[in-house]
Structure formats: C-alpha cells, structure tokens
Design an enzyme around this catalytic site. Sequence first.
Site, mmCIF file in Angstrom:
data_model
loop_
_atom_site.group_PDB
_atom_site.id
_atom_site.type_symbol
_atom_site.label_atom_id
_atom_site.label_comp_id
_atom_site.label_asym_id
_atom_site.label_seq_id
_atom_site.Cartn_x
_atom_site.Cartn_y
_atom_site.Cartn_z
ATOM 1 N N GLU A 188 22.102 21.662 28.643
ATOM 2 C CA GLU A 188 21.539 20.675 29.569
ATOM 3 C C GLU A 188 20.104 21.001 30.024
ATOM 4 O O GLU A 188 19.238 20.127 30.057
ATOM 5 C CB GLU A 188 22.508 20.629 30.758
ATOM 6 C CG GLU A 188 22.175 19.687 31.841
ATOM 7 C CD GLU A 188 23.292 19.651 32.895
ATOM 8 O OE1 GLU A 188 24.361 20.261 32.726
ATOM 9 O OE2 GLU A 188 23.048 18.998 33.911
ATOM 10 N N GLY A 232 26.852 13.501 32.699
ATOM 11 C CA GLY A 232 26.766 14.299 33.926
ATOM 12 C C GLY A 232 27.990 14.149 34.810
ATOM 13 O O GLY A 232 28.965 13.477 34.453
ATOM 14 N N THR A 247 28.313 12.554 37.579
ATOM 15 C CA THR A 247 28.502 11.229 38.189
ATOM 16 C C THR A 247 28.212 10.100 37.213
ATOM 17 O O THR A 247 28.945 9.119 37.161
ATOM 18 C CB THR A 247 27.572 11.071 39.423
ATOM 19 O OG1 THR A 247 27.802 12.168 40.314
ATOM 20 C CG2 THR A 247 27.862 9.758 40.148
ATOM 21 N N SER A 271 19.054 10.643 38.912
ATOM 22 C CA SER A 271 19.423 9.285 39.335
ATOM 23 C C SER A 271 19.466 9.117 40.850
ATOM 24 O O SER A 271 19.512 7.984 41.342
ATOM 25 C CB SER A 271 20.793 8.916 38.760
ATOM 26 O OG SER A 271 20.859 9.159 37.382
ATOM 27 N N GLY A 315 22.520 14.292 44.930
ATOM 28 C CA GLY A 315 23.086 12.946 44.910
ATOM 29 C C GLY A 315 24.542 12.882 45.359
ATOM 30 O O GLY A 315 24.968 11.907 45.989
HETATM 31 P P1 ATP Z 1 24.851 16.551 37.285
HETATM 32 O O1 ATP Z 1 23.591 16.647 36.475
HETATM 33 O O2 ATP Z 1 24.758 17.275 38.588
HETATM 34 O O3 ATP Z 1 26.080 16.872 36.471
HETATM 35 P P2 ATP Z 1 24.553 13.678 36.971
HETATM 36 O O4 ATP Z 1 23.827 13.996 35.711
HETATM 37 O O5 ATP Z 1 25.688 12.718 36.860
HETATM 38 O O6 ATP Z 1 25.071 14.997 37.673
HETATM 39 P P3 ATP Z 1 22.474 11.975 38.011
HETATM 40 O O7 ATP Z 1 22.976 10.862 37.157
HETATM 41 O O8 ATP Z 1 21.105 12.452 37.757
HETATM 42 O O9 ATP Z 1 23.514 13.164 38.041
HETATM 43 O O10 ATP Z 1 22.534 11.522 39.545
HETATM 44 C C1 ATP Z 1 23.761 11.181 40.162
HETATM 45 C C2 ATP Z 1 23.450 10.623 41.534
HETATM 46 O O11 ATP Z 1 22.679 9.421 41.397
HETATM 47 C C3 ATP Z 1 24.664 10.207 42.343
HETATM 48 O O12 ATP Z 1 25.220 11.296 43.034
HETATM 49 C C4 ATP Z 1 24.077 9.161 43.275
HETATM 50 O O13 ATP Z 1 23.502 9.771 44.405
HETATM 51 C C5 ATP Z 1 22.946 8.541 42.456
HETATM 52 N N1 ATP Z 1 23.236 7.229 41.845
HETATM 53 C C6 ATP Z 1 22.275 6.380 41.392
HETATM 54 N N2 ATP Z 1 22.802 5.265 40.894
HETATM 55 C C7 ATP Z 1 24.134 5.383 41.015
HETATM 56 C C8 ATP Z 1 25.232 4.553 40.656
HETATM 57 N N3 ATP Z 1 25.053 3.365 40.096
HETATM 58 N N4 ATP Z 1 26.476 5.005 40.881
HETATM 59 C C9 ATP Z 1 26.675 6.206 41.439
HETATM 60 N N5 ATP Z 1 25.676 7.033 41.816
HETATM 61 C C10 ATP Z 1 24.418 6.645 41.606
HETATM 62 MG MG MG Z 2 22.551 15.548 35.216
#
Ligand code: ATP
Ligand code: MG
Length: 267
Positions: free
Chosen positions: A70, A8, A10, A226, A121
């Site tokens: 996705e 993802g 982040t 997350s 997030g």
């Molecule tokens: P997308 O699906 O939008 O491309 P992603 O899959 O990376 O993004 P998630 O992993 O579901 O998204 O969530 C990312 C969010 O989770 C971050 O923006 C933050 O708010 C939160 N988060 C939780 N744990 C952490 C961590 N260890 N480091 C950074 N962010 C974290």
């Molecule tokens: Mg995601």
Amino acid sequence: MKIGIDAGGTLIKIAVEDQGQLTFKKQPSTEITEVAAWLAALPDADVALTGGKATYLQSLIPQQAFQSIEFDATFRGIQSFLEQHDIALADYIFANVGTGTSIHFVDGENQLRAGGTGAGGGMIQGLSYLLTGITDFSEVTSRAAAGDREKIDLKVKHIYKGDKTPIPGDLTAANFGNVLHNMHDMTFTADDKLAAVMGVVGETVTTISIHAAREFKTEHVVYIGSSFLGNALLREVVMDYTVLRGFKPYFIENGEFSGAVGTMRLM
Ligand code: ATP
Ligand code: MG
C-alpha cells in the site's frame, strides 16, 4: 484494459485505464463481493491490487492479480499525479487520511513511513455518529461546514484573555475545551459539533504531519485520502493550520485514488 484497485478499510478505490483513458470510481468496502463480480465479468483485464483488503479481494476473483504494498503504491500514485499537474517537489511529507492516517516522507525516489495517528476518516464517522446520530458522510461534511467551532474549542487567546500570548492566539489550546465554559448560555447544534469533529481530526493530522516535516527537514506537505472528499471544512482546517505553522500544503485532485493508480503503474 488495466484495472488498479486500492481496497481500503472503508472504501474500495478503482482506477480503470482503457485505450489511454483513465477513469475512477469507488465503492464501500462492505460491497467487496460486488466489486469481485464486476471483475469476474472482465476476465481479460490486467488487475493490480493494493490496500488492507487486497488479499481478500484476490481470493474472490478469477484473475491472478499483481499486488503491491500500500505505501509503495500510494507513493507511486502521488508521484504520477504530481507530474501530471507539473508540481515538482524534491522532497515532501504525504499524509494519507483514510480510515486511519499514515504519514510518509519522500526523498527523491524513496518513501519512508514517518508515523501515523488514529485520528482520520474513521474517527470522523464514529465521532460524528456518537455526537449527532448522523451516518451519511455527505450530510456530515455539509453540516460541519455550516457549524461554528468557536463555542466548542478553546483557543490560546481565550485562556490569555487579552494578555499577550506566547504563541499565536488563534491556535487551538484544547479541542472541545470551551464546552463547559459555554454550556450554560449557549446551545451546541449538530452542525457545531460536526465542525468541532473536523477541527480535532484536521488539527491532529496537521500537527503530526508538520512534526514529521520538521524532523525530515522539508517544507511541503501533501494531503490525500477520501476524508477530504466534499469536506470543505476539513480541507480549510488542514490548509490554514499547515500555513499558520509555516509549511506549504498541497491537495491533489483525485488524490484518494493514488493507491489504485500507483499499484497499476507498478504492475
Ligand atoms: P485505510 O487506507 O485506512 O485502510 P481507506 O483506504 O478505506 O482506509 P479512504 O478511502 O482514503 O480510506 O478514506 C475513508 C474515509 O473517507 C472515511 O472514513 C470517511 O471519513 C471518508 N468518506 C468519503 N466519502 C465517503 C463515503 N461515500 N462513504 C464513507 N466514507 C467516506
Ligand atoms: Mg487507504
């Protein structure tokens, strides 16, 4: 060995299935080359990818990986988690609160994207830094849980001042709307500001999710991503607000790994 990866914006979520045992781990997306090096050392693994950085990750690894969209992967993963927890829902909305937020309607075996919002997030991280200078996510979440939103957010009852309100008085009328009223006789701590950040993100995500639930005539809303990790206040805001608006919220354990598990199951 099967490996499902949701790369993802982040975080990279990884699900590993080895001899029937499912384990999970995650790594920041900035460390994608380290994930690629880990995969390179497992040349015989069956690898399934999904997420915005899946194609880039494929370019870094020796395996010819399976790749899925996705939204389909996330839906498949949610289905398998719901089955595992014996939660039977004929239809539901799911909101994936990742870097951004994507909202989907599920009817039996099909998912349809119902909308989304830039509140998620990534907004929690960016706004938290701008307001407090804090970048560590676990510090953001623990301090937010200790903060007080009441002096920052304006509620309907604050506007009506004891008069009968046409909608529940505890609903937020204006996120951050109480700041100028209280600026002279109150101080706003970093914890309070972080609590208000969770408030605006949680309420925005919930509002859009329940509008989708109403549009598609379902009462169930499943929240994953997350952003909820260790984030007691965001969970509470979303849970309470969903219930207050008359819908049923669900949080799934390990739900943030739905995409990783789903792409593995679709392989
Ligand atoms: P997308 O699906 O939008 O491309 P992603 O899959 O990376 O993004 P998630 O992993 O579901 O998204 O969530 C990312 C969010 O989770 C971050 O923006 C933050 O708010 C939160 N988060 C939780 N744990 C952490 C961590 N260890 N480091 C950074 N962010 C974290
Ligand atoms: Mg995601």
